[in-house]
Design a protein around this motif. Sequence first.
Motif, PDB file in Angstrom:
ATOM      1  N   ALA A 135       0.841  -1.205   0.000  1.00  0.00           N
ATOM      2  CA  ALA A 135       0.000   0.000   0.000  1.00  0.00           C
ATOM      3  C   ALA A 135       0.874   1.253   0.000  1.00  0.00           C
ATOM      4  N   ARG A 161       2.137   1.767  -3.481  1.00  0.00           N
ATOM      5  CA  ARG A 161       1.078   2.290  -4.354  1.00  0.00           C
ATOM      6  C   ARG A 161       0.837   3.760  -4.059  1.00  0.00           C
ATOM      7  N   ALA A 167       3.465   5.755  -5.705  1.00  0.00           N
ATOM      8  CA  ALA A 167       3.209   5.864  -7.139  1.00  0.00           C
ATOM      9  C   ALA A 167       2.112   6.887  -7.419  1.00  0.00           C
ATOM     10  N   ILE A 168       1.090   6.890  -6.603  1.00  0.00           N
ATOM     11  CA  ILE A 168      -0.005   7.849  -6.789  1.00  0.00           C
ATOM     12  C   ILE A 168       0.497   9.271  -6.618  1.00  0.00           C
ATOM     13  N   ASN A 203      -6.280   2.917  -9.011  1.00  0.00           N
ATOM     14  CA  ASN A 203      -5.165   2.907  -8.059  1.00  0.00           C
ATOM     15  C   ASN A 203      -5.610   3.307  -6.664  1.00  0.00           C
ATOM     16  N   PHE A 243      -5.419   0.895  -3.513  1.00  0.00           N
ATOM     17  CA  PHE A 243      -4.724   1.361  -2.306  1.00  0.00           C
ATOM     18  C   PHE A 243      -5.592   1.121  -1.070  1.00  0.00           C
ATOM     19  N   GLN A 296      -5.616  -2.617  -0.340  1.00  0.00           N
ATOM     20  CA  GLN A 296      -4.367  -3.061   0.266  1.00  0.00           C
ATOM     21  C   GLN A 296      -4.231  -2.556   1.700  1.00  0.00           C
TER      22      GLN A 296
END
Length: 128
Positions: A89, A92, A95-96, A106, A110, A113
């Motif tokens: 998480a 992610r 990345a976001i 996404n 997230f 997760q």
Amino acid sequence: MDFYIPHDTGEFIAFCAALITMVLSLPFLFAPGFSLKLLGLMPREGRRGTYAEARSTLGGFPLGLGLAAVLLAQPMVYLALGAAYALAAFGRLLAILSDDAGTLANWLLFILQLGLALAPLAYVFGFL
């Protein structure tokens, strides 16, 4: 040997997180092309190694971790499951925020997760 299903609420929630992990990994193990397409990730032409990566890393590894948690039903295995999801998480979220990947999919993944991380971790640390 009997199959153990937890009766304690906290442990049952952690157990369910392990079962969900197993269920989510099965499509990547047995239908990687469909699973990658569903996520909007397609391999480049002629790059069949992508399917091997999906089967092993996104399919086999989570399936093994979830299966270990279900069969062993030990707090340290639930801790490993929760820590793995917490770091997934976090990755992610990075990345976001850093890679301009703030799509609806996404954000939903997230949240999934994060929930799958909190369930076993809350049990292990005594919050459930």
